[in-house]
Design a protein around this motif. Structure first.
Motif, short mmCIF file in Angstrom:
data_model
loop_
_atom_site.label_atom_id
_atom_site.label_comp_id
_atom_site.label_asym_id
_atom_site.label_seq_id
_atom_site.Cartn_x
_atom_site.Cartn_y
_atom_site.Cartn_z
N ALA A 29 0.85 -1.18 0.00
CA ALA A 29 0.00 0.00 0.00
C ALA A 29 0.89 1.24 0.00
O ALA A 29 1.99 1.17 0.52
CB ALA A 29 -0.87 -0.01 1.24
N LYS A 47 0.27 2.07 -3.17
CA LYS A 47 0.21 1.90 -4.61
C LYS A 47 -0.39 0.56 -5.01
O LYS A 47 -0.90 0.40 -6.10
CB LYS A 47 1.61 2.00 -5.21
CG LYS A 47 1.98 3.40 -5.63
CD LYS A 47 3.43 3.50 -5.98
CE LYS A 47 3.65 3.11 -7.42
NZ LYS A 47 5.07 3.14 -7.79
N ILE A 49 -4.69 7.90 1.60
CA ILE A 49 -4.74 6.80 2.54
C ILE A 49 -6.02 6.77 3.35
O ILE A 49 -6.28 5.84 4.07
CB ILE A 49 -3.53 6.83 3.50
CG1 ILE A 49 -3.49 8.15 4.26
CG2 ILE A 49 -2.26 6.60 2.74
CD1 ILE A 49 -2.43 8.15 5.31
N ILE A 50 -6.83 7.78 3.22
CA ILE A 50 -8.09 7.77 3.96
C ILE A 50 -9.02 6.78 3.29
O ILE A 50 -9.23 6.84 2.09
CB ILE A 50 -8.72 9.17 3.97
CG1 ILE A 50 -7.78 10.14 4.68
CG2 ILE A 50 -10.06 9.16 4.66
CD1 ILE A 50 -8.32 11.54 4.73
N PRO A 51 -9.59 5.88 4.05
CA PRO A 51 -10.44 4.88 3.42
C PRO A 51 -11.67 5.52 2.80
O PRO A 51 -12.16 6.54 3.25
CB PRO A 51 -10.84 3.95 4.56
CG PRO A 51 -10.42 4.60 5.79
CD PRO A 51 -9.43 5.65 5.48
N LYS A 52 -12.13 4.84 1.73
CA LYS A 52 -13.26 5.41 1.00
C LYS A 52 -14.47 5.47 1.89
O LYS A 52 -14.77 4.55 2.64
CB LYS A 52 -13.59 4.51 -0.19
CG LYS A 52 -12.60 4.63 -1.30
CD LYS A 52 -13.07 3.85 -2.51
CE LYS A 52 -11.86 3.58 -3.38
NZ LYS A 52 -11.91 2.31 -4.05
N THR A 60 -15.25 7.43 4.33
CA THR A 60 -15.18 8.10 5.63
C THR A 60 -14.70 9.52 5.42
O THR A 60 -13.92 9.80 4.52
CB THR A 60 -14.20 7.40 6.57
OG1 THR A 60 -12.94 7.30 5.91
CG2 THR A 60 -14.69 6.02 6.92
N LYS A 61 -15.14 10.36 6.31
CA LYS A 61 -14.69 11.74 6.20
C LYS A 61 -14.03 12.14 7.49
O LYS A 61 -14.58 11.93 8.57
CB LYS A 61 -15.90 12.66 5.95
CG LYS A 61 -16.13 12.95 4.49
CD LYS A 61 -17.18 14.01 4.30
CE LYS A 61 -16.54 15.39 4.43
NZ LYS A 61 -17.49 16.46 4.11
N PHE A 62 -12.89 12.72 7.36
CA PHE A 62 -12.22 13.20 8.55
C PHE A 62 -12.40 14.70 8.63
O PHE A 62 -12.40 15.40 7.63
CB PHE A 62 -10.71 12.91 8.46
CG PHE A 62 -10.38 11.47 8.67
CD1 PHE A 62 -9.14 10.99 8.33
CD2 PHE A 62 -11.30 10.58 9.20
CE1 PHE A 62 -8.81 9.66 8.52
CE2 PHE A 62 -10.98 9.26 9.40
CZ PHE A 62 -9.73 8.80 9.06
N SER A 63 -12.48 15.18 9.86
CA SER A 63 -12.55 16.63 10.00
C SER A 63 -11.18 17.20 9.69
O SER A 63 -10.17 16.51 9.81
CB SER A 63 -12.97 16.98 11.43
OG SER A 63 -11.92 16.70 12.32
N THR A 69 -3.37 14.01 8.08
CA THR A 69 -3.01 12.79 7.36
C THR A 69 -1.89 13.11 6.39
O THR A 69 -1.89 14.15 5.75
CB THR A 69 -4.17 12.23 6.53
OG1 THR A 69 -4.57 13.22 5.59
CG2 THR A 69 -5.34 11.89 7.40
#
Lengths: 681, 338
Positions: B187, B189, B282-285, B287-290, B295
């Motif tokens: 990961a 890539k 790298i943020i998983p599909k 989900t949303k981070f504030s 990251t």
């Protein structure tokens, strides 16, 4: 179900014949249990749990054996019937002259030694009988197809076949191919014809005829066993298929006193034929798997793993066949053949059976599909389901509550295990529940006993989980003040600890390391963010750059082994290694109920294989689906490990509700607190 | 072939139009061929300055692209050598290398003054560059040829991600040996997937695992073979993300780590330069981070020389402790700081 009735009829007739023959030949008591075994293995071929097959067949021989021995006196009518049946069978068999002659010769050869091996094997078939059909049963489809042509079975079901018959065999050439078709083929013939698996004692006793018969049938390439013929003629005259290979010839024997033995042998051989052909229905799949295994044989530990594989593989195959007809979708991975394989389908269960409580069913499916994740959550949900089970339980008449409830509990527990292999913490919880059930005084009234049990479960959860978690948080606040913590994935306990530290006024930032399958870290980040803690999100492989800023590494364990090794979600060991490389303390949080008595040296000894398909559909757009057909591709395996084990040397300290401990203290705690429960099984 | 200008080359590099390091090396050599073949220079010094400019501009814009810089320095060394040889011939039986080494002080940080105009210099330099090109093209085969001696039957080999050199290495060895390869996904890539596909079509028994499973499985592995982007001057390597944890796991279980590199990846760069990249990949599909969540993802991982067992190069295997010597053979001492 007409087919079932026919089989039951066959059963009854079979029993009669057994009694007939038992009276004729004194030294073959071992055969009946075997025969009965095969017969009784038939009734529960439906999608029950795997254990149903072995348990029923194992249970019956004992009782029937005694019954049979009682019926040594034969009536004349029975003898007449038998003689007639045999004559008919002989006529039908006269269709294959050449082979018959060979068989006859065989018969004469072996009639001499027929009695001797039969006697010598008295002890072993009895032992072998309950076990071999059991083991044989899972390895072959219950719905075996008897009409497939014999292809040359001998080499296929070599794997891990129980060695009892081989040991019992007085003739050495049995060891190789010949015994295996017989052995493995035991089960298919049973459901097919309801014929007794008298094959079992044969394996041990009359090795030569088996061998010859096997070899002959292999070379002959005959289609259907004449055993079907014989049986049909004897037990109901169903349509006779091609005579094909001749198994045994009564021709020469009709007039002799050793006729009954020959008949038996003939029956056995017929059965073997049928079994072999049914077995050949699986041949293709087995050969492919065998090819793979040949390649990997050197890499794996020799016998132990191959045995485990055989039974595991057999279990897998049987389940597959019951569920749906799939090709070679379940494939053993090299190096990891001993681990339970992943199955995307839930385990088959009967819809209206009362053996599995609906609450347990729900929990099992939730665990399977990942709705309930993590050791603590799984234990809590499982215990909740068991509480409902206990509430709904009613003691049947004249049964001990403790014993009966333990029996009724078993299929539920097995179902959960089939959905998803138990976490070690779950095993411990189940053991303590069983222990409590066993310790119930038989004289207590049912309602009170149930209250006791429910109370015990509540106490377990309250003490070992809820209270323990808050105590651990308190202990951890002595260790963590103003720190940058590194953790892995989602962990409720770590969140509790962070909350406690924040409440005490410490300044904490958290780096959450995560890996995309499964991305549990995202939930962790969101929860921590809501607490107001500065959060960083990183890939677990990318730690070397952030380690310079991190001061402590904190993770939660799924289980702690007796030697101090820590089992946690796969990826935690990377954190431990990074902590060791950059000289940071590695703190493990664990409630004591997760301690277990196993000593694991590395992560591959005990593990679970997860859903590999989630890996194949990887997040990268470019490479997504490159391996979509990995199951059909030769040479390719995709493995997803669920757990990994961090060696004790990498763990700095273990925080439990009892104290903050070094890893060497684990066996002491196990001994002190759980010896009575964890020691026994 | 059309003339390649420096700007075009840099743009191509920036937009990652090159698949492999080998392509970059070849293109940069081609660029320098164009420069040498052009008429913009008269003396050796002019040529050296031109080449140096190429090197510095690439380094300024993309410090992590070391292959073009390596090639530039290689060509500089070629030019200096040819110049000295020719001048030595003109002047008689002097030993050019001896005089050269006496006259040049590497600490002065400047290229030697090659002020004489020698007409044959251009031809000789072009010849040498052509030789260098051939060497680059052959490097893959030469490395692959060493596979048979390094890999034995029934071994379990681990690799991570996709590297064409490692692929060639393993497939060539598979023709004579039967072994098992475990490929880590690598990961973010995920180029472990095409690598696994390529390996299994070559008839090698392959298993794909997730990166986090590298440590658990390492206990069963006999060798780790990876490729790299750069070999830094102290013998360490700078390569894909995840190599550091792979190498530490290998060190923990005492599993040898081999790096397949051709000589054009040996760089004079030090290990201190790190490049970060803020990435949302790298943020998983779903989900949303504030925005308060930080990251990031690095471009390259550094593996220290203690964790590397050996480099498998064109002609032979060399230990990390020998890298400095290799560098002095490849490059001219005055070009160390461009």
């Amino acid at each position: 179900m007409p087919q079932k009735e026919n089989k039951l009829d066959n059963l009854c007739n079979l029993l009669e014949n057994i009694i007939l023959q038992h009276g004729r030949e004194a030294p073959t008591p071992g055969q009946k249990p075997a025969k009965v075994d095969g017969a009784t293995a038939l009734p529960p071929p439906r999608a029950g749990t795997q254990n149903a097959v072995p348990s029923t067949s194992g249970g019956l021989p004992a009782s029937l054996h005694s019954a049979l021995e009682a019926g040594k006196d034969l009536s004349k009518e029975e003898l007449e019937r038998e003689r007639k049946a045999r004559k008919e069978a002989k006529k039908a068999r006269k269709k294959g002259p050449g082979k018959e002659n060979v068989e006859e010769r065989k018969e004469t050869q072996n009639s001499g030694q027929g009695s001797a091996p039969a006697t010598t094997v008295k002890g072993s078939p009895v032992k072998g009988a309950p076990t071999t059909p059991v083991k044989g049963a899972p390895t072959t489809p219950v719905k075996g197809a008897p009409t497939t042509p014999v292809k040359g079975a001998p080499t296929t079901p070599v794997k891990g076949a129980p060695t009892t018959p081989v040991k019992g065999a007085p003739t050495t050439p049995v060891k190789g191919a010949p015994t295996t078709p017989v052995k493995g083929a035991a089960a298919p013939a049973i459901p097919v014809k309801g014929a007794a698996a008298a094959a079992t004692p044969v394996k041990g006793a009359v090795a030569k005829p088996v061998k010859v018969a096997a070899a002959k049938s292999a070379t002959a390439g005959a289609a259907v066993p004449s055993s079907i013929l014989v049986v049909d003629l004897r037990y109901g005259k169903e349509s006779s298929e091609q005579a094909g290979v001749e198994v045994a010839k009564p021709a020469g024997q009709d007039s002799t006193a050793g006729k009954s033995k020959a008949d038996l042998r003939r029956e056995r051989r017929e059965k073997q034929e049928a079994q072999r052909q049914a077995k050949l229905a699986l041949k293709e799949q087995q050969e492919e798997q065998k090819k793979q295994k040949d390649k990997q044989v050197v890499m794996e530990k020799a016998k132990a793993s191959s045995k485990a594989k055989a039974t595991g593989e057999g279990t897998r195959k049987a389940r597959v066949r019951r569920a749906s007809s799939r090709g070679s979708s379940e494939r053993k991975v090299p190096l990891l053949g001993h681990l339970p394989q992943y199955s995307p389908n839930p385990p088959p269960h009967q819809v209206n059976s009362d053996s599995i409580h609906p609450a347990v069913l729900t929990v099992g499916l939730k665990m399977k599909y990942g709705v309930v994740e993590g050791a603590t959550a799984r234990v809590i949900s499982m215990l909740a389901a068991l509480k409902l089970f206990i509430s709904d339980y009613r003691t049947p008449e004249s049964c001990d509550l403790s014993r009966d409830m333990a029996d009724k509990l078993k299929p539920n527990v097995d179902f959960l295990h089939a959905c998803r292999p138990h976490a070690i913490a779950m095993d411990n919880a189940i053991r303590s529940v069983k222990h409590k059930i066993n310790s119930i005084d038989p004289l207590t009234p049912e309602a009170q006993a149930k209250d006791e049990l429910r109370g015990a479960i509540d106490e377990f959860v309250g003490e070992n989980i809820i209270l323990a978690s808050s105590t651990i948080a308190t202990h951890a606040t002595t260790l963590i003040h103003d720190d940058v913590l590194l953790t892995f994935g989602y962990s409720a306990l770590v969140c509790d600890v962070v909350e406690a530290v924040v409440k005490e006024g410490g300044k904490v930032s958290v780096v959450v390391a995560d890996y995309p399958h499964p991305p549990s870290g995202a939930a962790m980040v969101q929860r921590l963010d809501r607490l107001g803690v500065p959060t960083y999100y990183r890939l677990v492989t990318d730690l070397s750059h952030i380690m310079s800023k991190v001061t402590k590494v904190v993770v939660e364990a799924e289980a702690v082994m007796m030697n101090g090794a820590v089992q946690a979600m796969c990826g935690t060991a990377c954190l431990a290694l990074a902590a060791a490389t950059h000289h940071k303390p590695f703190i493990v949080l664990c409630q004591t109920y997760k301690f277990c008595n196993i000593d694991l040296t590395d992560s591959l000894v005990m593990n679970e294989l997860g859903d590999a398909n989630s890996m194949v559909s990887c997040p990268s757009q470019e490479h997504q689906g490159v391996l979509a057909d990995w199951r059909d591709t030769q040479n390719l395996n995709v493995v997803r490990l669920v757990y990994d084990v961090t060696p004790a040397g990498l763990v700095t300290v273990l925080v439990t509700e009892q104290n903050v401990l070094p890893t060497s203290a684990v066996p002491v705690i196990i001994h002190r607190k759980y010896a009575d429960i964890l020691g026994q099984d | 072939m059309a003339q390649l200008s420096e700007r075009e080359f840099i743009d191509k590099l920036r937009f990652e139009k090159y698949d492999t390091e080998q392509a970059k090396a070849e293109e940069s050599l081609y660029l320098m061929e164009c420069i040498v073949g052009s008429v913009h220079w008269k003396t050796g010094s002019d040529l050296l300055n031109l080449l140096r400019n190429v090197g510095t501009s690439v380094q300024a814009k993309m410090p992590w692209e070391t292959t073009p810089c390596n090639m530039v320095q290689r060509v500089i060394k070629i030019v200096i050598d040819e110049y000295n040889t020719l001048r030595g011939e003109n002047q008689g039986v002097e030993y050019p290398s001896l005089s050269q080494s006496m006259l040049v002080d590497p600490a002065c940080g400047d290229l030697p003054k090659c002020t004489e105009v020698i007409p044959e210099l251009q031809d000789r330099v072009l010849e040498a560059i052509a030789e260098q090109k051939a060497e680059i093209e052959q490097s893959q085969e030469l490395i692959a040829a060493q596979g048979v001696s390094k890999i034995h039957n029934d071994e379990v080999i681990m690799t991570c991600g996709m590297c064409p050199l490692v692929l060639a290495f393993l497939t060539k060895a598979a023709k004579q040996r039967k072994f098992h390869v475990i490929v880590a996904e690598c990961a973010p890539k995920y180029d472990g997937h095409p690598m696994a596909k390529a390996l299994c079509t070559a008839g090698i028994q392959t298993t794909l695992i997730q990166d986090s499973a590298v440590f658990p499985i390492m206990s069963r592995v006999n060798k780790v073979i990876i490729g790299t982007k750069t070999v830094v001057s102290n013998g360490g390597i700078k390569t894909f993300v995840g190599a550091a944890s792979l190498a530490s796991a290998a060190k923990f279980y005492s599993v040898p780590l081999y790096v397949c590199t051709p000589t054009y990846k040996f760089s004079l760069m030090g290990c201190e330069e790190i490049s970060h990249e803020s990435s949302t990949s790298i943020i998983p599909k779903g989900t949303k981070f504030s925005p308060s969540v930080n990251t990031a993802l690095t471009k390259l991982d550094y593996v220290p020389p203690e964790n590397v067992t050996s480099f498998i190069t064109n002609n032979r295997g060399i230990a990390p402790s020998y890298v400095y010597r290799q560098l002095s053979e490849l490059y001219h001492p005055t070009s160390y700081d461009l």
